[in-house]
Design a protein around this motif. Structure first.
Motif, short mmCIF file in Angstrom:
data_model
loop_
_atom_site.label_atom_id
_atom_site.label_comp_id
_atom_site.label_asym_id
_atom_site.label_seq_id
_atom_site.Cartn_x
_atom_site.Cartn_y
_atom_site.Cartn_z
N VAL A 137 0.86 -1.29 0.03
CA VAL A 137 0.03 0.05 -0.06
C VAL A 137 0.86 1.17 -0.08
N PRO A 138 1.00 2.16 -0.81
CA PRO A 138 1.75 3.26 -1.07
C PRO A 138 1.10 4.21 -0.06
N VAL A 139 1.81 4.80 0.72
CA VAL A 139 1.46 5.84 1.55
C VAL A 139 2.29 7.03 1.58
N SER A 140 1.96 8.15 1.26
CA SER A 140 3.07 9.29 0.87
C SER A 140 4.32 8.88 0.31
N ASP A 141 3.87 8.06 -0.82
CA ASP A 141 5.10 7.61 -1.76
C ASP A 141 6.08 6.50 -1.14
N LEU A 142 5.54 6.13 0.15
CA LEU A 142 6.41 4.91 0.63
C LEU A 142 5.77 3.82 0.76
N PRO A 143 6.23 2.44 0.38
CA PRO A 143 5.56 1.16 0.39
C PRO A 143 5.41 0.81 1.77
N CYS A 144 4.15 0.57 2.40
CA CYS A 144 3.51 0.40 3.30
C CYS A 144 2.94 -1.07 3.46
N ALA A 145 2.86 -1.99 4.58
CA ALA A 145 2.02 -3.10 4.82
C ALA A 145 0.63 -2.34 4.81
N SER A 146 -0.41 -2.96 4.69
CA SER A 146 -1.76 -2.51 5.03
C SER A 146 -2.18 -2.23 6.36
N LEU A 147 -3.10 -1.25 6.67
CA LEU A 147 -3.26 -0.95 8.26
C LEU A 147 -3.47 -2.19 8.80
N PRO A 148 -4.41 -2.92 8.81
CA PRO A 148 -4.65 -4.33 9.64
C PRO A 148 -3.36 -4.95 9.70
N ARG A 149 -2.44 -5.13 8.61
CA ARG A 149 -1.18 -5.89 8.78
C ARG A 149 -0.24 -4.90 9.93
N ALA A 150 -0.32 -3.67 9.50
CA ALA A 150 0.45 -2.80 10.58
C ALA A 150 0.19 -2.83 11.98
N VAL A 151 -1.19 -2.84 12.09
CA VAL A 151 -1.56 -2.95 13.66
C VAL A 151 -1.30 -4.46 14.16
N THR A 152 -1.42 -5.39 13.21
CA THR A 152 -0.94 -6.83 13.85
C THR A 152 0.42 -6.77 14.17
N LEU A 176 -10.62 4.06 10.55
CA LEU A 176 -9.39 3.84 9.82
C LEU A 176 -9.23 2.37 9.40
N CYS A 177 -9.80 1.37 9.99
CA CYS A 177 -9.87 0.26 9.59
C CYS A 177 -11.11 -0.66 10.00
N ALA A 178 -11.56 -1.40 9.15
CA ALA A 178 -12.79 -2.17 9.20
C ALA A 178 -12.56 -3.16 10.38
N PRO A 179 -13.59 -3.58 11.39
CA PRO A 179 -13.09 -4.48 12.55
C PRO A 179 -12.81 -5.93 11.80
N GLY A 180 -13.96 -6.34 10.33
CA GLY A 180 -13.46 -7.39 9.96
C GLY A 180 -12.23 -7.76 9.22
N GLU A 181 -11.64 -6.62 8.57
CA GLU A 181 -10.51 -6.97 8.00
C GLU A 181 -9.50 -7.06 9.13
N LEU A 182 -9.64 -6.26 10.35
CA LEU A 182 -8.57 -6.37 11.56
C LEU A 182 -8.53 -7.86 11.99
N LEU A 183 -9.72 -8.37 12.21
CA LEU A 183 -9.93 -9.64 12.66
C LEU A 183 -9.48 -10.72 11.78
N ALA A 184 -9.57 -10.55 10.40
CA ALA A 184 -8.94 -11.37 9.63
C ALA A 184 -7.60 -11.46 9.74
N GLU A 185 -6.97 -10.17 9.93
CA GLU A 185 -5.53 -10.07 9.95
C GLU A 185 -4.79 -10.86 11.17
N LEU A 186 -5.57 -10.63 12.39
CA LEU A 186 -5.26 -11.11 13.69
C LEU A 186 -5.46 -12.68 13.59
N GLN A 187 -6.37 -13.18 13.00
CA GLN A 187 -6.42 -14.65 12.84
C GLN A 187 -5.41 -14.96 11.99
N ALA A 188 -5.04 -14.59 11.01
CA ALA A 188 -3.79 -15.17 10.24
C ALA A 188 -2.43 -15.03 10.85
#
Length: 207
Positions: A137-152, A176-188
């Motif tokens: 995920v490009p953020v401010s022209d820097l390559p980042c992990a998605s927000l759910p992954r960064a949280v995890t 900033l992050c959908a609970p379902g997306e965050l739950l899926a990343e935490l489970q992964a």
């Protein structure tokens, strides 16, 4: 008669170097026509360059800016590296009042790499090899992990349950992050096997 411009000075304005915030790898500088011996000489005191990390050069002698530190971490870790953890959270817009443990960011910058032959952690860069490739995920022209992954990836460095609750609350309640997306990343990441993480997430999403 005007003073001639040193040959190396043009490199600081090269489009590649400018796009990388004034930071480049030794190999990139060599591709631009600067011999490795010249790079080494230009990085010796008093400059005009300095080594930011192994094989990574800052094209001035001052302290690196926060963005240059991030760029340097990415260049050090390799072309497929992604920012994750607290550094990525800040870029994604997560407030800065989440307390991290001692010795954690802002000094440390976490980068994900998907290859086992990547470099080791060094100085302020914490290299995190993973078998679970993250979405780029490009953020401010820097390559980042998605927000759910960064949280995890941030949770292991948080200072206790209160900090985890604060982080999960910030990213879910403020949209900033959908609970379902965050739950899926935490489970992964198998973090939902930890009863305390599951309980905190339920408490945040149920209120």
């Amino acid at each position: 008669m005007p003073t001639p411009t040193p040959p190396y000075a043009r490199l600081a304005t090269d489009p590649l170097v400018v796009a990388q915030d004034g930071v480049a790898t030794v190999h990139q500088l060599m591709d631009l026509g600067c011999a490795s011996s010249a790079v080494a000489a230009l990085c010796r005191p008093p400059g005009p360059w300095r080594r930011l990390l192994p094989r990574v050069v800052l094209l001035h002698t001052g302290a690196p800016s926060p963005r240059q530190r991030l760029r340097g971490a990415l260049l050090y870790a390799g072309p497929d590296a992604l920012l994750t953890g607290p550094a990525a959270l800040a870029l994604h817009g997560v407030p800065h009042d989440v307390p991290f443990g001692a010795g954690s960011p802002p000094p440390q910058v976490d980068v994900l790499v998907t290859h086992r032959a990547g470099p080791r952690s060094h100085a302020y860069v914490r290299v995190r090899p993973t078998l679970r490739p993250a979405r780029r995920v490009p953020v401010s022209d820097l390559p980042c992990a998605s927000l759910p992954r960064a949280v995890t990836d941030s949770i292991p460095h948080l200072d206790g349950d209160h900090a985890i609750t604060t982080l999960l609350t910030e990213v879910t309640r403020h949209g900033l992050c959908a609970p379902g997306e965050l739950l899926a990343e935490l489970q992964a990441a198998q973090l939902m096997r930890e009863p305390w993480v599951a309980a905190i997430l339920r408490g945040v999403t149920d209120t």
